[in-house]
Scaffold this motif. Structure first.
Motif, PDB file in Angstrom:
ATOM      1  N   ALA A 408      -0.721   6.599  -3.425  1.00 15.31           N
ATOM      2  CA  ALA A 408      -0.330   5.557  -4.376  1.00 15.31           C
ATOM      3  C   ALA A 408      -1.413   5.329  -5.423  1.00 15.31           C
ATOM      4  CB  ALA A 408      -0.039   4.257  -3.628  1.00 15.31           C
ATOM      5  N   ALA A 409      -2.673   5.460  -5.024  1.00 20.02           N
ATOM      6  CA  ALA A 409      -3.785   5.224  -5.957  1.00 20.02           C
ATOM      7  C   ALA A 409      -3.853   6.263  -7.067  1.00 20.02           C
ATOM      8  CB  ALA A 409      -5.103   5.195  -5.185  1.00 20.02           C
ATOM      9  N   THR A 410      -3.163   7.397  -6.928  1.00 20.17           N
ATOM     10  CA  THR A 410      -3.193   8.459  -7.943  1.00 20.17           C
ATOM     11  C   THR A 410      -1.993   8.397  -8.873  1.00 20.17           C
ATOM     12  OG1 THR A 410      -2.051  10.065  -6.505  1.00 20.17           O
ATOM     13  CG2 THR A 410      -4.453   9.952  -6.354  1.00 20.17           C
ATOM     14  N   MET A 411      -1.173   7.349  -8.754  1.00 22.62           N
ATOM     15  CA  MET A 411      -0.005   7.171  -9.629  1.00 22.62           C
ATOM     16  C   MET A 411      -0.147   5.885 -10.439  1.00 22.62           C
ATOM     17  SD  MET A 411       3.193   8.504  -7.272  1.00 22.62           S
ATOM     18  CE  MET A 411       2.820   7.562  -5.801  1.00 22.62           C
ATOM     19  N   GLU A 412       0.755   5.680 -11.362  1.00 19.08           N
ATOM     20  CA  GLU A 412       0.725   4.483 -12.200  1.00 19.08           C
ATOM     21  C   GLU A 412       1.140   3.270 -11.381  1.00 19.08           C
ATOM     22  OE1 GLU A 412       3.289   5.444 -15.447  1.00 19.08           O
ATOM     23  OE2 GLU A 412       1.759   6.616 -16.517  1.00 19.08           O
ATOM     24  N   LEU A 413       0.205   2.330 -11.203  1.00 15.74           N
ATOM     25  CA  LEU A 413       0.431   1.186 -10.328  1.00 15.74           C
ATOM     26  C   LEU A 413       1.074   0.000 -11.038  1.00 15.74           C
ATOM     27  CD1 LEU A 413      -2.969   1.335  -8.411  1.00 15.74           C
ATOM     28  CD2 LEU A 413      -0.722   1.874  -7.477  1.00 15.74           C
ATOM     29  N   HIS A 414       0.911  -0.079 -12.342  1.00 15.39           N
ATOM     30  CA  HIS A 414       1.486  -1.183 -13.127  1.00 15.39           C
ATOM     31  C   HIS A 414       1.073  -2.548 -12.558  1.00 15.39           C
ATOM     32  CE1 HIS A 414       3.874   1.615 -15.493  1.00 15.39           C
ATOM     33  NE2 HIS A 414       4.222   2.205 -14.368  1.00 15.39           N
ATOM     34  N   GLY A 415      -0.190  -2.686 -12.197  1.00 18.32           N
ATOM     35  CA  GLY A 415      -0.732  -3.955 -11.740  1.00 18.32           C
ATOM     36  C   GLY A 415      -0.648  -4.207 -10.251  1.00 18.32           C
ATOM     37  N   ALA A 416       0.062  -3.360  -9.503  1.00 20.58           N
ATOM     38  CA  ALA A 416       0.193  -3.564  -8.052  1.00 20.58           C
ATOM     39  C   ALA A 416      -0.971  -2.897  -7.319  1.00 20.58           C
ATOM     40  CB  ALA A 416       1.516  -2.983  -7.567  1.00 20.58           C
ATOM     41  N   PRO A 417      -1.599  -3.559  -6.349  1.00 15.51           N
ATOM     42  CA  PRO A 417      -2.645  -2.902  -5.554  1.00 15.51           C
ATOM     43  C   PRO A 417      -2.058  -1.713  -4.788  1.00 15.51           C
ATOM     44  CG  PRO A 417      -2.659  -5.286  -5.205  1.00 15.51           C
ATOM     45  CD  PRO A 417      -1.411  -4.960  -5.945  1.00 15.51           C
ATOM     46  N   ASN A 418      -2.821  -0.641  -4.651  1.00 16.63           N
ATOM     47  CA  ASN A 418      -2.273   0.544  -3.989  1.00 16.63           C
ATOM     48  C   ASN A 418      -1.980   0.303  -2.515  1.00 16.63           C
ATOM     49  OD1 ASN A 418      -5.230   0.579  -3.547  1.00 16.63           O
ATOM     50  ND2 ASN A 418      -4.816   2.486  -2.455  1.00 16.63           N
ATOM     51  N   ASP A 419      -2.721  -0.649  -1.875  1.00 17.48           N
ATOM     52  CA  ASP A 419      -2.467  -0.910  -0.459  1.00 17.48           C
ATOM     53  C   ASP A 419      -1.390  -1.967  -0.243  1.00 17.48           C
ATOM     54  OD1 ASP A 419      -3.961  -2.987  -1.399  1.00 17.48           O
ATOM     55  OD2 ASP A 419      -5.504  -2.907   0.147  1.00 17.48           O
ATOM     56  N   LEU A 420      -0.735  -2.377  -1.335  1.00 16.96           N
ATOM     57  CA  LEU A 420       0.387  -3.313  -1.218  1.00 16.96           C
ATOM     58  C   LEU A 420       1.714  -2.572  -1.068  1.00 16.96           C
ATOM     59  CD1 LEU A 420       1.300  -6.352  -1.457  1.00 16.96           C
ATOM     60  CD2 LEU A 420       1.612  -5.910  -3.904  1.00 16.96           C
ATOM     61  N   ILE A 421       1.787  -1.347  -1.580  1.00 11.22           N
ATOM     62  CA  ILE A 421       3.056  -0.614  -1.643  1.00 11.22           C
ATOM     63  C   ILE A 421       3.624  -0.347  -0.255  1.00 11.22           C
ATOM     64  CG2 ILE A 421       4.221   1.402  -2.621  1.00 11.22           C
ATOM     65  CD1 ILE A 421       2.888  -0.468  -4.659  1.00 11.22           C
ATOM     66  N   ASN A 422       2.747  -0.110   0.739  1.00 14.03           N
ATOM     67  CA  ASN A 422       3.276   0.225   2.067  1.00 14.03           C
ATOM     68  C   ASN A 422       3.975  -0.949   2.736  1.00 14.03           C
ATOM     69  OD1 ASN A 422       1.004  -1.291   2.708  1.00 14.03           O
ATOM     70  ND2 ASN A 422       0.411   0.011   4.426  1.00 14.03           N
ATOM     71  N   ASN A 423       3.905  -2.144   2.120  1.00 11.94           N
ATOM     72  CA  ASN A 423       4.664  -3.270   2.656  1.00 11.94           C
ATOM     73  C   ASN A 423       6.158  -3.141   2.379  1.00 11.94           C
ATOM     74  OD1 ASN A 423       2.752  -5.245   3.915  1.00 11.94           O
ATOM     75  ND2 ASN A 423       1.759  -5.022   1.922  1.00 11.94           N
ATOM     76  N   ILE A 424       6.542  -2.106   1.637  1.00  9.88           N
ATOM     77  CA  ILE A 424       7.974  -1.804   1.497  1.00  9.88           C
ATOM     78  C   ILE A 424       8.588  -1.584   2.873  1.00  9.88           C
ATOM     79  CG2 ILE A 424       9.642  -0.094   0.648  1.00  9.88           C
ATOM     80  CD1 ILE A 424       7.765   0.393  -1.708  1.00  9.88           C
ATOM     81  N   ASP A 425       7.816  -0.968   3.771  1.00  6.94           N
ATOM     82  CA  ASP A 425       8.332  -0.665   5.114  1.00  6.94           C
ATOM     83  C   ASP A 425       8.732  -1.920   5.876  1.00  6.94           C
ATOM     84  OD1 ASP A 425       8.659   1.097   7.591  1.00  6.94           O
ATOM     85  OD2 ASP A 425       7.039  -0.239   8.224  1.00  6.94           O
ATOM     86  N   PRO A 426       7.842  -2.906   6.096  1.00  6.70           N
ATOM     87  CA  PRO A 426       8.283  -4.094   6.830  1.00  6.70           C
ATOM     88  C   PRO A 426       9.342  -4.896   6.085  1.00  6.70           C
ATOM     89  CG  PRO A 426       6.024  -4.374   6.032  1.00  6.70           C
ATOM     90  CD  PRO A 426       6.388  -2.942   5.839  1.00  6.70           C
ATOM     91  N   VAL A 427       9.280  -4.913   4.741  1.00  4.79           N
ATOM     92  CA  VAL A 427      10.323  -5.612   3.982  1.00  4.79           C
ATOM     93  C   VAL A 427      11.680  -4.955   4.233  1.00  4.79           C
ATOM     94  CG1 VAL A 427      11.187  -6.099   1.667  1.00  4.79           C
ATOM     95  CG2 VAL A 427       8.777  -6.494   2.198  1.00  4.79           C
ATOM     96  N   ALA A 428      11.703  -3.621   4.208  1.00  5.66           N
ATOM     97  CA  ALA A 428      12.955  -2.893   4.459  1.00  5.66           C
ATOM     98  C   ALA A 428      13.472  -3.166   5.873  1.00  5.66           C
ATOM     99  CB  ALA A 428      12.739  -1.396   4.252  1.00  5.66           C
ATOM    100  N   LEU A 429      12.565  -3.227   6.836  1.00  3.65           N
ATOM    101  CA  LEU A 429      12.986  -3.503   8.214  1.00  3.65           C
ATOM    102  C   LEU A 429      13.584  -4.896   8.335  1.00  3.65           C
ATOM    103  CD1 LEU A 429       9.974  -1.883  10.078  1.00  3.65           C
ATOM    104  CD2 LEU A 429      12.354  -1.222  10.352  1.00  3.65           C
ATOM    105  N   VAL A 430      12.981  -5.874   7.672  1.00  4.39           N
ATOM    106  CA  VAL A 430      13.503  -7.240   7.728  1.00  4.39           C
ATOM    107  C   VAL A 430      14.918  -7.290   7.144  1.00  4.39           C
ATOM    108  CG1 VAL A 430      13.209  -9.568   6.788  1.00  4.39           C
ATOM    109  CG2 VAL A 430      11.237  -8.340   7.719  1.00  4.39           C
TER     110      VAL A 430
END
Length: 616
Positions: A408-430
Motif C-alpha cells: 500500500a505504501a508504494t501506491m497513491e494513498l490520497h491522504g490515507a495511512p498505509n496501515d489503515l487500508i488493511n482495516n477493510i478486512d474487519p469492516v467487510a467481516l462486520v
C-alpha cells in the motif's frame, strides 16, 4: 428403517433424545440430563405411527431418519448468555489488537524530538526505543507464535484440571498482570532508559501471552455450550405456515460462531484504529492503558454471570486415554513407507478394532470407557487432520498484516495511512457475516444445497488463493508503472500511479475466506471434539497459526523487491493446491457429516462417575 447417510431410526433416536440410555426399544428410559422419559406414542390412529415418532412427555418431538433426510433445517434461538460471552471476547480482542498494533513503532522507531511519551503529532512518526526493524519484527513474530502456542497448555489445563470457566478467570488475571507491565514499560520515565523499558516490555509480553493462551481455546467452546445445554439435539418445530422444520443445533452453533467472530472483528477494528491515534497524538502509555481498561470488563462480566453460565467440569486424564487409544490402534500399522502408514491409518477398521466390545477380556486396564467414546475420539482426531491443512490457508491470510501493508505504501494513498487500508478486512467481516447468516446460508438451505463445514473450508482456500492472485497482479502493475520499476520501495521513489483502494479486492476476498474457513473451523472443533476434549481440539486449530508463522519464515527472502510478485504467486498456488488436496482428502469425511453429528454422548466422564456409577 434406513435413512440418510446410513442412519436408522434407533441411531437417530439415541442421538436426538438427550443422553437417553436405552431407546427406542424401551420407551420410558431415563434421560439423565432432564430426568424425563422419551416415549414413542402407541396410538396407531395418530397421523404419525410408532415407527415414525419420537416424542418426550412435554411434547417435544425429535426427527426420525426419514425426516433428517427430507425436512428443511433452521437455526434455533441464541441464548442471551452467549451474547455476554461475545461481549467478553470483544473486550479481550480490543485489548489484544489495540496493544499489539503499536508494538512495531514502539520498538523500531526512535523517540521523536521533544517528546517524552513517543507521540509525534500530525506530521511526525511515533516511536520510543529506536531498536530497528529486526528487533521489532523479531519480538512481534515471537508474540504471535507465543500467543498461538500457549493455547495448547491452556486447553490441557482446562480439560484436565480447572474447567473452562476457572481457566478463563485465572488467565484474565494473568493477562492483566501482563498489561500492567506493558504500561510500565511505556511510561515516560521508563522510556528514558531504553534497556529497562525493553526488559519490562519482554517480561510483560511473555506473561501477556500466557494469559492469552489460557483464554483463547476456552472462550469459544464456552459460548457454544450455552446453547447446547438447553438444546443438545435436533427437534421438530412447526412454523406458522404449517411447515415442519428441524431446529438443528449444528446450524445454530454455526450462527453463534459467526457472531462470535463478528465480535472479534468489532473489537479488533476499534482497538487498532483507536490506539494508532492514541500513540500518535498522546503517547504509547495511553495506547496501552485504554485496552487494559476495557479488558477489565472481562472479569467483571464473568463474575456477574458466574451463576448463569452452563459449565462442564474438568474430566481428569482423558487426553492421556485418547492418546493411548490411538497408540493401540496404530499397533501393527506402522511402516517404513509413510504412504503405507497413512493408508493403514485410514482403514475402515482402524478405530473399530480398539473398541472395548471388540477387545473383550483382552482390553487393557486403562480402557474404562465405552464404544461410543471411541467414536467420539475418532471424530475428534478426524477434526485434527482437517486442521493440518489450515497453515497453508493462514500463510495467505498473514500477507494482509505484512506485505500488503508495504504494498500500500508504494501506491497513491490520497491522504490515507498505509496501515489503515488493511482495516477493510474487519469492516467487510462486520458487514458480510450477517449477510451470510441471514441470506446466503438460509438461501442455500432453501434450495436444498447442504453447504457443509468441509465444503465451506474448501471454498475458503479457493478465495484465499484468489486474493493472492489479485495481490500478484497489483504488484506486477506497481513494478510496471512505477518510476523506480521493480524497486518501488527505494528511497525517494514516487508512488506508482495506482489508487491504493485497488487493494479492496484482495481484502474482500480474504474476508469472505475467513467466514468460510476460520469461523467454520472453530465450529468444527466444537461439534466434532469429544465433549471432555473440546478445549484441546480447539487449541490444535489455534496452534496451526503458529505453524503458519513458522512456515512463513521460509518466504522472508521473497518478501522484498523485486520478488514480491513471485511471493504472492507462489502463495496463491500453495493455497489452491492445498484447497484441492484438502477436498480430495476429506470428501468422504464430508459425506459422514450427519452421521458424526448423530453420535450420542458417551457415558464416559473421565475421573468423574460414569453412567451406572462406575468410576472412570
Amino acid at each position: 428403517m434406513s435413512g440418510a447417510y446410513g442412519l436408522d431410526l434407533a441411531e437417530v433416536a439415541k442421538s436426538n433424545a438427550p443422553q437417553v440410555l436405552d431407546v427406542p426399544a424401551a420407551p420410558g428410559a431415563l434421560n439423565e440430563k432432564n430426568e424425563k422419559a422419551l416415549y414413542i406414542p402407541e396410538d396407531s390412529s395418530q397421523s404419525r405411527s410408532r415407527e415414525h415418532s419420537l416424542t418426550d412427555p412435554d411434547g417435544k418431538e425429535y426427527p426420525t431418519a426419514e425426516e433428517v433426510a427430507t425436512l428443511r433445517r433452521v437455526c434455533g434461538t441464541v441464548p442471551w448468555s452467549s451474547y455476554t460471552i461475545g461481549f467478553i471476547e470483544l473486550c479481550e480482542r480490543f485489548s489484544y489488537y489495540g496493544t499489539t498494533i503499536v508494538f512495531v513503532n514502539f520498538i523500531q522507531k526512535p523517540l521523536p524530538p521533544g517528546s517524552s511519551t513517543g507521540s509525534a503529532g500530525t506530521d511526525g512518526q511515533p516511536g520510543a526505543l529506536g531498536m530497528g526493524q529486526r528487533a521489532s519484527t523479531g519480538l512481534s513474530t515471537f508474540n504471535s507464535m507465543w500467543a498461538y502456542f500457549m493455547p495448547l497448555v491452556g486447553a490441557y489445563v482446562a480439560d484436565q484440571y480447572w474447567g473452562r470457566f476457572k481457566t478463563i478467570q485465572i488467565s484474565i488475571l494473568i493477562a492483566i498482570v501482563g498489561h500492567i507491565l506493558l504500561i510500565i514499560a511505556t511510561l515516560p520515565s521508563v522510556i528514558a532508559t531504553p534497556n529497562g523499558s525493553i526488559a519490562c516490555f519482554c517480561v510483560g509480553l511473555i506473561i501477556f501471552g500466557i494469559g492469552t493462551g489460557g483464554f483463547k481455546p476456552n472462550i469459544s467452546p464456552l459460548i457454544a455450550e450455552q446453547y447446547e445445554a438447553k438444546h443438545p439435539k435436533q427437534y421438530i418445530k412447526v412454523k406458522k405456515s404449517g411447515e415442519r422444520v428441524i431446529v438443528d443445533p449444528t446450524m445454530t452453533i454455526s450462527r453463534i460462531y459467526m457472531y462470535f467472530y463478528l465480535m472479534v472483528n468489532i473489537g479488533a477494528l476499534a482497538g487498532q484504529i483507536g490506539m494508532v491515534y492514541a500513540e500518535k497524538y498522546v503517547g504509547f502509555w495511553l495506547s496501552f492503558v485504554l485496552p487494559t481498561c476495557l479488558f477489565l470488563c472481562c472479569p467483571t462480566v464473568m463474575w456477574l454471570m458466574r451463576n448463569k453460565y452452563a459449565r462442564r467440569p474438568p474430566t481428569g486424564s482423558v487426553l492421556t486415554k485418547a492418546l493411548k487409544l490411538w497408540g493401540l490402534a496404530m499397533k501393527g500399522r506402522w511402516s517404513l513407507n509413510p504412504v503405507t502408514t497413512a493408508k493403514n491409518m485410514r482403514s475402515d477398521d482402524f478405530w473399530e478394532s480398539v473398541k472395548p466390545s471388540r477387545l473383550g477380556q483382552a482390553k487393557p486396564v486403562w480402557m474404562t470407557f465405552d464404544d461410543v467414546w471411541v467414536d467420539e475420539v475418532r471424530r475428534g482426531f478426524k477434526a485434527c487432520t482437517v486442521f493440518l491443512w489450515i497453515p497453508l490457508y493462514w500463510l495467505a491470510y498473514n500477507q494482509m498484516t505484512t506485505n500488503l501493508i508495504s504494498q500500500a505504501a508504494t501506491m497513491e494513498l490520497h491522504g490515507a495511512p498505509n496501515d489503515l487500508i488493511n482495516n477493510i478486512d474487519p469492516v467487510a467481516l462486520v458487514i458480510f457475516i450477517p449477510i451470510c447468516d441471514l441470506f446466503l446460508y438460509p438461501g442455500l438451505e432453501r434450495m436444498g444445497i447442504r453447504f457443509t463445514p468441509l465444503k465451506k473450508i474448501a471454498w475458503g482456500f479457493g478465495l484465499s488463493s484468489a486474493s493472492m492472485i489479485a495481490s500478484a497482479v497489483t504488484q506486477h502493475y506497481i513494478y510496471k508503472l512505477g518510476e523506480c520499476g521493480d524497486h518501488p520501495n527505494s528511497e525517494g521513489c514516487a508512488p506508482a500511479p495506482i489508487n491504493v483502494w485497488v487493494q479492496t479486492i484482495p481484502y474482500l476476498l480474504i474476508a469472505f475466506s475467513e467466514i468460510f474457513t476460520s469461523i467454520t473451523a472453530l465450529e468444527y472443533a466444537f461439534t466434532k471434539a469429544p465433549k471432555n476434549l473440546r478445549s484441546v481440539v480447539t487449541s490444535v486449530f489455534l496452534f496451526m497459526s503458529a505453524v503458519s508463522y513458522a512456515i512463513g519464515e521460509a518466504f522472508v527472502s521473497l518478501s522484498e523487491d523485486p520478488l514480491l510478485t513471485w511471493n504472492y504467486t507462489i502463495i496463491a498456488i500453495l493455497a489452491a493446491v492445498a484447497g484441492a488436496g484438502f477436498w480430495t482428502a476429506h470428501r468422504k469425511l464430508d459425506k459422514e457429516e450427519d452421521k458424526m453429528n448423530f453420535i450420542p454422548e458417551s457415558s464416559f466422564k473421565g475421573r468423574r462417575l460414569s453412567h451406572g456409577g462406575q468410576a472412570a
